[in-house]
Scaffold this motif. Structure first.
Motif, PDB file in Angstrom:
ATOM      1  N   UNK A 180       0.861  -1.174   0.000  1.00  0.00           N
ATOM      2  CA  UNK A 180       0.000   0.000   0.000  1.00  0.00           C
ATOM      3  C   UNK A 180       0.902   1.230   0.000  1.00  0.00           C
ATOM      4  N   UNK A 181       0.561   2.212  -0.828  1.00  0.00           N
ATOM      5  CA  UNK A 181       1.354   3.438  -0.928  1.00  0.00           C
ATOM      6  C   UNK A 181       0.476   4.621  -0.537  1.00  0.00           C
ATOM      7  N   UNK A 182       0.982   5.455   0.358  1.00  0.00           N
ATOM      8  CA  UNK A 182       0.241   6.629   0.785  1.00  0.00           C
ATOM      9  C   UNK A 182       1.037   7.902   0.574  1.00  0.00           C
ATOM     10  N   UNK A 183       0.367   8.958   0.098  1.00  0.00           N
ATOM     11  CA  UNK A 183       1.015  10.247  -0.114  1.00  0.00           C
ATOM     12  C   UNK A 183       0.333  11.308   0.735  1.00  0.00           C
ATOM     13  N   UNK A 184       1.128  12.148   1.387  1.00  0.00           N
ATOM     14  CA  UNK A 184       0.571  13.236   2.185  1.00  0.00           C
ATOM     15  C   UNK A 184       1.463  14.465   2.068  1.00  0.00           C
ATOM     16  N   UNK A 185       0.845  15.599   1.781  1.00  0.00           N
ATOM     17  CA  UNK A 185       1.566  16.870   1.730  1.00  0.00           C
ATOM     18  C   UNK A 185       1.221  17.764   2.906  1.00  0.00           C
ATOM     19  N   UNK A 186       0.353  17.312   3.792  1.00  0.00           N
ATOM     20  CA  UNK A 186      -0.112  18.123   4.914  1.00  0.00           C
ATOM     21  C   UNK A 186       0.142  17.380   6.224  1.00  0.00           C
ATOM     22  N   UNK A 187       0.901  17.997   7.109  1.00  0.00           N
ATOM     23  CA  UNK A 187       1.192  17.336   8.382  1.00  0.00           C
ATOM     24  C   UNK A 187      -0.081  17.090   9.194  1.00  0.00           C
ATOM     25  N   UNK A 188      -1.104  17.872   8.921  1.00  0.00           N
ATOM     26  CA  UNK A 188      -2.360  17.687   9.654  1.00  0.00           C
ATOM     27  C   UNK A 188      -3.108  16.434   9.221  1.00  0.00           C
ATOM     28  N   UNK A 189      -2.689  15.823   8.087  1.00  0.00           N
ATOM     29  CA  UNK A 189      -3.395  14.630   7.593  1.00  0.00           C
ATOM     30  C   UNK A 189      -2.578  13.356   7.705  1.00  0.00           C
ATOM     31  N   UNK A 190      -1.279  13.464   7.862  1.00  0.00           N
ATOM     32  CA  UNK A 190      -0.443  12.268   7.801  1.00  0.00           C
ATOM     33  C   UNK A 190      -0.753  11.267   8.910  1.00  0.00           C
ATOM     34  N   UNK A 191      -1.307  11.729  10.018  1.00  0.00           N
ATOM     35  CA  UNK A 191      -1.653  10.822  11.103  1.00  0.00           C
ATOM     36  C   UNK A 191      -2.631   9.745  10.684  1.00  0.00           C
ATOM     37  N   UNK A 192      -3.388  10.017   9.602  1.00  0.00           N
ATOM     38  CA  UNK A 192      -4.321   9.014   9.107  1.00  0.00           C
ATOM     39  C   UNK A 192      -3.589   7.753   8.670  1.00  0.00           C
ATOM     40  N   UNK A 193      -2.337   7.898   8.247  1.00  0.00           N
ATOM     41  CA  UNK A 193      -1.565   6.729   7.834  1.00  0.00           C
ATOM     42  C   UNK A 193      -1.306   5.794   9.018  1.00  0.00           C
ATOM     43  N   UNK A 194      -1.072   6.364  10.185  1.00  0.00           N
ATOM     44  CA  UNK A 194      -0.830   5.536  11.361  1.00  0.00           C
ATOM     45  C   UNK A 194      -2.088   4.758  11.738  1.00  0.00           C
ATOM     46  N   UNK A 226       5.546  -1.431  10.514  1.00  0.00           N
ATOM     47  CA  UNK A 226       5.062  -1.871   9.195  1.00  0.00           C
ATOM     48  C   UNK A 226       5.074  -0.747   8.164  1.00  0.00           C
ATOM     49  N   UNK A 227       5.427   0.462   8.604  1.00  0.00           N
ATOM     50  CA  UNK A 227       5.424   1.623   7.705  1.00  0.00           C
ATOM     51  C   UNK A 227       6.853   1.934   7.271  1.00  0.00           C
ATOM     52  N   UNK A 228       7.017   2.183   5.984  1.00  0.00           N
ATOM     53  CA  UNK A 228       8.324   2.546   5.444  1.00  0.00           C
ATOM     54  C   UNK A 228       8.203   3.858   4.684  1.00  0.00           C
ATOM     55  N   UNK A 229       9.307   4.552   4.549  1.00  0.00           N
ATOM     56  CA  UNK A 229       9.311   5.870   3.910  1.00  0.00           C
ATOM     57  C   UNK A 229      10.087   5.831   2.600  1.00  0.00           C
ATOM     58  N   UNK A 230       9.527   6.458   1.546  1.00  0.00           N
ATOM     59  CA  UNK A 230      10.211   6.621   0.267  1.00  0.00           C
ATOM     60  C   UNK A 230      10.270   8.108  -0.039  1.00  0.00           C
ATOM     61  N   UNK A 231      11.461   8.629  -0.236  1.00  0.00           N
ATOM     62  CA  UNK A 231      11.605  10.076  -0.412  1.00  0.00           C
ATOM     63  C   UNK A 231      11.245  10.544  -1.813  1.00  0.00           C
ATOM     64  N   UNK A 232      11.261   9.629  -2.806  1.00  0.00           N
ATOM     65  CA  UNK A 232      10.896  10.009  -4.168  1.00  0.00           C
ATOM     66  C   UNK A 232      10.470   8.751  -4.923  1.00  0.00           C
ATOM     67  N   UNK A 233       9.955   8.895  -6.164  1.00  0.00           N
ATOM     68  CA  UNK A 233       9.475   7.720  -6.899  1.00  0.00           C
ATOM     69  C   UNK A 233      10.547   6.660  -7.145  1.00  0.00           C
TER      70      UNK A 233
END
Length: 246
Positions: A180-194, A226-233
């Motif tokens: 699953x891949x998730x994108x967020x540009x707003x710190x106020x929304x990224x918590x939804x990923x957790x 279980x969450x990993x970070x990718x800085x670019x495509x």
């Protein structure tokens, strides 16, 4: 300046009048462009059409290749996707930008449609679920990721923007993705990923959740194992390619 940089890079890739003498030879490490395009036709022309973001030409060339008996999968893999690979490389080198990537993705789609809609056949590496965090309506970054990940052999199920956790879980159960891949540009929304990561685990689903976008970083991702970070495509594709085969 951006347009000039892209024009120079494309010229060096395809060997047009802006870059005399480049021709079909591979580029050296010191040259400001990505992988060489195919040398043989019709694949070179197909790749050039995608690289230039020319949807009409990509569609026409793909249709002509089909009429001439070229395998639709070869049209995609040996032609159209080579152009998308080049655009992806230029984007990662900051020699192509958002509009060029989106135009190339449109040209890729046009070519696939005219060659028989071979997109499902291109998902040879598996399915991925893509979305933006609940409350985040930004889609340009997500669309770039979708184009580049698809060009690298994955079938992308794009759930859209501001996607709630239950919709992600339903898509996982329906499509059985490799990630699953998730994108967020707003710190106020990224918590939804957790919250989504927690729900995935609670439901007994074993699947990587890769996050990216301006609101995410390694520190954020480290809050869940279980969450990993990718800085670019490019980093994202490397993470996907490194997943165990299923």
């Amino acid at each position: 300046m951006k347009a000039f940089t892209l024009g120079l890079a494309v010229g060096r890739l395809i060997g047009d009048a802006r870059s005399p003498g480049t021709g079909d030879r591979p580029l050296s490490e010191n040259e400001p462009a990505g992988p060489a395009l195919p040398e043989s036709e019709p694949y070179r022309s197909l790749a050039k059409a995608v690289l230039k973001g020319d949807a009409a030409a990509a569609g026409d060339l793909a249709a002509q290749a089909v009429r001439e008996g070229v395998d639709p999968l070869d049209i995609a893999l040996r032609g159209l996707l080579k152009g998308m690979d080049a655009v992806s490389d230029l984007y990662n080198r900051r020699q192509a930008f958002v509009p060029e990537v989106l135009l190339a993705a449109r040209a890729l789609e046009a070519g696939l449609q005219e060659s028989g809609g071979a997109r499902d056949s291109l998902g040879r590496k598996g399915v991925v679920i893509l979305h933006t965090a609940e409350g985040d309506l930004h889609d340009i970054g997500k669309n770039i990721v979708a184009a580049i990940v698809a060009a690298n052999g994955y079938r992308v199920i794009d759930l859209g923007t501001s996607v709630e956790t239950p919709a992600v879980i339903a898509a996982i159960r329906e499509h059985r993705p490799v990630a699953v891949i998730g994108s967020s540009l707003m710190t106020s929304t990224r918590g939804a990923f957790l919250a989504t990561a927690d729900r995935i685990r609670e439901d007994g689903i074993s699947i990587p959740f890769i996050v990216g976008g301006g609101a995410c970083d390694e520190r954020f991702a480290a809050q869940r194992d279980t969450v990993r970070y990718a800085r670019d495509p490019t980093a994202l594709v490397k993470l996907l390619d490194a997943l165990p085969a299923k």
